[in-house]
Design a protein around this motif. Structure first.
Motif, PDB file in Angstrom:
ATOM      1  N   UNK A 209       0.812  -1.216   0.000  1.00 33.10           N
ATOM      2  CA  UNK A 209       0.000   0.000   0.000  1.00 33.10           C
ATOM      3  C   UNK A 209       0.842   1.261   0.000  1.00 33.10           C
ATOM      4  N   UNK A 210       2.118   1.135  -0.349  1.00 37.65           N
ATOM      5  CA  UNK A 210       3.019   2.280  -0.415  1.00 37.65           C
ATOM      6  C   UNK A 210       3.975   2.114  -1.585  1.00 37.65           C
ATOM      7  N   UNK A 211       4.746   3.138  -1.869  1.00 37.57           N
ATOM      8  CA  UNK A 211       5.561   3.229  -3.076  1.00 37.57           C
ATOM      9  C   UNK A 211       6.889   2.482  -2.954  1.00 37.57           C
ATOM     10  N   UNK A 212       7.290   1.858  -4.069  1.00 38.59           N
ATOM     11  CA  UNK A 212       8.606   1.213  -4.211  1.00 38.59           C
ATOM     12  C   UNK A 212       9.172   1.617  -5.564  1.00 38.59           C
ATOM     13  N   UNK A 213      10.422   1.196  -5.825  1.00 34.50           N
ATOM     14  CA  UNK A 213      11.004   1.259  -7.161  1.00 34.50           C
ATOM     15  C   UNK A 213      11.951   0.081  -7.323  1.00 34.50           C
ATOM     16  N   UNK A 214      12.491  -0.084  -8.516  1.00 31.71           N
ATOM     17  CA  UNK A 214      13.430  -1.169  -8.797  1.00 31.71           C
ATOM     18  C   UNK A 214      14.661  -0.512  -9.409  1.00 31.71           C
TER      19      UNK A 214
END
Length: 176
Positions: A70-75
């Motif tokens: 329910x929150x932001x990530x990146x790769x």
């Protein structure tokens, strides 16, 4: 009215100090339950972990990252990756033509990392075969919630001290 303003300032600063301690995510390369391995073409971001944390795939297969949190990530990675925010439900796909081990991480959550092993994992004719060892959860100290209590207490103390200092400054007579 001055006492009310002082109390309000102390409470507000205490709350700011308390919530300032709630900024880090609980993440790790081995994640919370230990390293996970899997084969296939899908990696999900669940509970601030890449699941599986090590994925085995074949050259040319399309690998899909899906954010289930329910929150932001990146790769993020060297030479590849998606540095843009992936919000809940967002997907990022990539593929690798050559055998090798491709490491990646989420730059938003320190310690949230994983790897993709393509083919034999070797990069070049002289490379040794890849050997994997799972990381166990016992290597990471367990949290029993005391960190939140300590951060809250520290925040309240900092806020109270700042509020008391402001109150003293307001009570000082000014030079005319």
């Amino acid at each position: 009215m001055t006492a009310l303003r002082t109390v309000t300032t102390i409470v507000a600063l205490g709350m700011i100090g308390t919530f300032a301690g709630i900024t880090t995510a609980s993440a790790g390369g081995g994640c919370h339950e230990g390293a996970t391995e899997g084969s296939g073409t899908r990696i999900e971001m669940i509970d601030a972990c890449f699941t599986p944390s090590t994925l085995f795939a074949q050259p040319g297969e399309t690998i899909t990252f899906v954010n289930r949190d329910g929150f932001t990530h990146n790769v993020t990675a060297n030479g590849w990756g998606n540095f843009e925010d992936l919000t809940t439900g967002d997907r990022y796909t990539t593929s690798f033509a050559d055998d090798g081990v491709y490491a990646y991480a989420c730059s938003i959550h320190p310690g949230m990392s994983g790897s993709i092993v393509i083919g034999e994992g070797a990069s070049g004719a002289d490379a040794a075969p890849l050997e994997t060892r799972p990381v166990t959860a016992s290597a990471v100290p367990a949290s029993d919630g005391d960190g939140w209590i300590a951060a809250g207490a520290a925040g309240l103390l900092i806020g109270a001290a700042a509020g008391a200092g402001l109150a003293r400054m307001r009570r000082r007579p000014t030079a005319a």
